[in-house]
Design an enzyme around this catalytic site. Structure first.
Site, short mmCIF file in Angstrom:
data_model
loop_
_atom_site.label_atom_id
_atom_site.label_comp_id
_atom_site.label_asym_id
_atom_site.label_seq_id
_atom_site.Cartn_x
_atom_site.Cartn_y
_atom_site.Cartn_z
N ASN A 30 0.84 -1.19 0.00
CA ASN A 30 0.00 0.00 0.00
C ASN A 30 0.88 1.24 0.00
OD1 ASN A 30 -2.25 1.57 2.37
ND2 ASN A 30 -2.30 1.66 0.15
N ARG A 68 9.99 2.28 -8.41
CA ARG A 68 11.24 3.01 -8.13
C ARG A 68 12.22 2.15 -7.33
NH1 ARG A 68 7.46 7.22 -7.51
NH2 ARG A 68 7.46 7.02 -5.23
N ASP A 106 -10.75 3.03 3.25
CA ASP A 106 -9.69 2.22 3.86
C ASP A 106 -10.14 0.77 4.07
OD1 ASP A 106 -7.94 4.32 3.91
OD2 ASP A 106 -8.36 4.89 5.98
#
Length: 318
Positions: free
Chosen positions: A15, A23, A88
């Site tokens: 998450n 990256r 959420d």
């Protein structure tokens, strides 16, 4: 160390912010090459490849972008956030469903896959029933407060002694419910009037209906109101505050709330598992402290010796 664990992992859940895994050199293509059976689940604010894919998100951002805020609140007030974790918790539940589906498919194909869930899209999915008006009219669904556009009574009603949470919610869906309610509040003639048997017809006199009900509820406490109404078959729920939910004895009897012991904060209540499986009971345990299970994880999954783990701690790697 991470890549070593990936080679033997069943499922990876992440998450992190948009693009963070890529990256780090941990994008889906890399992970899939390391472990073709891996199921990699990713939770983001917005869907990959869309115009907002690089935008960060939190609960309230996703609620705003999914239309939830525009439909929540009083008609004469601003858009309002829903306090429940639509984004959420909603995204977490959708992710779990996706992971389980991927596991079942892997049993047939032997291959893992990527599971992607966007908070915005999870909230839209939870709102689907409230989008009906837009389907029909092409117009934005309005804010209605606690009332319903299609049923009356369907509202909160003040109870004694008039505290901030001394309310009940009552919703009548059938003629029998309406008749029972009118008998309870002392207006049986309204229940017998065929003009008001349909809940949609009662919307036309909703102010009168709400005033009639509240004149009765405000003379009683919310628990008494719920016991009388619900006992007569009228759907009714007291507005419980958070301490009532956590500490009232009724949920504890079902272990809906479990008492846990935390090494730093001591005893505390925790909601239990709402999913009950007859052959697979679950036990709620506290969350681990940061790094509490490092030794167990790295020794079991990677075979690291205690001295190697100690060195990693000294070097600040873990």
């Amino acid at each position: 160390m991470f890549l070593e664990m990936i080679r033997g992992a069943d499922v990876l859940v992440e998450n992190m912010g948009p693009g963070a895994m890529e990256r780090l050199g941990l994008g889906w293509e890399t992970l899939q090459r390391l472990n073709p059976r891996l199921i990699a689940a990713s939770v983001k604010g917005f869907g990959g490849g869309g115009p907002y894919a690089d935008y960060k998100s939190f609960e309230w951002i996703a609620q705003a972008m999914a239309g939830a805020m525009s439909m929540t609140g009083s008609p004469d007030g601003p858009p309002t956030k829903a306090i429940g974790g639509l984004a959420d918790t909603g995204a977490g539940l959708h992710t779990a469903i996706g992971i389980l589906a991927a596991i079942i498919q892997r049993q047939a194909t032997g291959k893992g896959q990527q599971v992607e869930v966007a908070q915005q899209e999870a909230v839209v999915n939870l709102l689907r029933i409230h989008l009906r008006e837009s389907y029909a009219t092409g117009k934005p669904a309005p804010r209605q407060g606690n009332r319903s556009a299609a049923a009356a009574p369907s509202n909160i009603y003040r109870c004694s002694p008039g505290g901030p949470n001394d309310y009940v919610f009552i919703h009548c869906a059938t003629v029998d419910m309406w008749k029972a309610l009118t008998r309870i509040v002392g207006r049986p003639e309204m229940g017998d009037d065929p003009l008001y048997h349909d809940r949609r017809d009662r919307v036309q006199i909703v102010d009168e209906v709400d005033a009639m009900i509240e004149a009765w509820t405000e003379t009683r406490n919310k628990h008494e109101v719920m016991e009388i109404m619900a006992g007569a078959g009228v759907p009714c729920g007291a507005v419980l505050d958070s301490t009532e939910v956590l500490f009232r004895p009724a949920p504890a009897q079902r272990r809906f709330v479990t008492d846990l012991e935390h090494p730093r904060r001591g005893p505390y209540p925790m909601p239990g598992n709402p999913v009950r499986l007859s052959d697979s009971p679950t036990e709620v345990t506290r969350s681990p402290l940061l790094g509490e299970h490092n030794t167990e994880v790295y020794s079991r999954l990677l075979g690291y010796k205690p001295e190697a783990i100690d060195q990693l701690k000294r070097d600040g790697v873990i």
